[in-house]
Design a protein around this motif. Structure first.
Motif, short mmCIF file in Angstrom:
data_model
loop_
_atom_site.label_atom_id
_atom_site.label_comp_id
_atom_site.label_asym_id
_atom_site.label_seq_id
_atom_site.Cartn_x
_atom_site.Cartn_y
_atom_site.Cartn_z
N GLU A 114 0.83 -1.21 0.00
CA GLU A 114 0.00 0.00 0.00
C GLU A 114 0.86 1.26 0.00
O GLU A 114 0.58 2.22 -0.73
N GLU A 115 1.94 1.27 0.79
CA GLU A 115 2.85 2.42 0.81
C GLU A 115 3.57 2.58 -0.52
O GLU A 115 3.75 3.70 -1.02
N ASP A 155 3.45 5.82 -2.98
CA ASP A 155 4.67 6.48 -3.45
C ASP A 155 4.71 6.54 -4.98
O ASP A 155 5.09 7.56 -5.55
N ALA A 156 4.32 5.44 -5.63
CA ALA A 156 4.34 5.41 -7.09
C ALA A 156 3.37 6.42 -7.68
O ALA A 156 3.64 7.04 -8.70
N ARG A 157 2.23 6.59 -7.00
CA ARG A 157 1.22 7.53 -7.47
C ARG A 157 1.75 8.96 -7.50
O ARG A 157 1.48 9.73 -8.41
N TYR A 158 2.52 9.31 -6.48
CA TYR A 158 2.99 10.68 -6.36
C TYR A 158 4.37 10.90 -6.94
O TYR A 158 4.79 12.04 -7.12
N ALA A 159 5.13 9.86 -7.24
CA ALA A 159 6.49 10.00 -7.74
C ALA A 159 6.51 10.72 -9.09
O ALA A 159 7.34 11.60 -9.32
N THR A 160 5.61 10.35 -9.98
CA THR A 160 5.57 10.98 -11.30
C THR A 160 5.22 12.46 -11.18
O THR A 160 5.87 13.31 -11.80
#
Length: 107
Positions: free
Chosen positions: A62-63, A67-72
């Motif tokens: 879940e973490e 993180d992947a969602r906001y990294a881009t």
């Protein structure tokens, strides 16, 4: 390789040394392998003090998804800021041996 996340366990309301030792043993048994645990005193005289055990644990799915969602979006915002600085500064003076004359995102 999964990313490691620093986590904390606070130990509060301990009345005796034996109770503290039992609590610390229970925390140690629940730690992941290679957690590199540290014990520190946290707090102050106003709000009180407590022991805090910090350790590293693998990132949950879940973490990692969050993180992947906001990294881009984070990379894009950094690139926009670099583009704005590049336009404001113009050509960047380069060091000898450095062929690039533009700012770039690092890391």
């Amino acid at each position: 390789m999964s990313r490691m996340v620093k986590d904390f366990v606070e130990i509060k309301d301990v009345t005796s040394l034996d109770a503290l030792i039992d609590r610390l043993v229970a925390v140690r048994e629940g730690l992941p392998d290679g957690g590199q645990a540290e014990v520190r005193m946290r707090g102050d005289d106003v709000f009180g003090r407590q022991l805090a055990v910090s350790f590293f644990r693998p990132q949950t799915a879940e973490e990692a998804e969050c993180d992947a969602r906001y990294a881009t979006a984070y990379r894009e915002s950094r690139q926009r800021e670099l583009d704005r600085l590049q336009a404001e500064l113009g050509v960047v003076c380069s060091m000898p041996g450095n062929r690039s004359r533009r700012l770039r995102v690092v890391g």
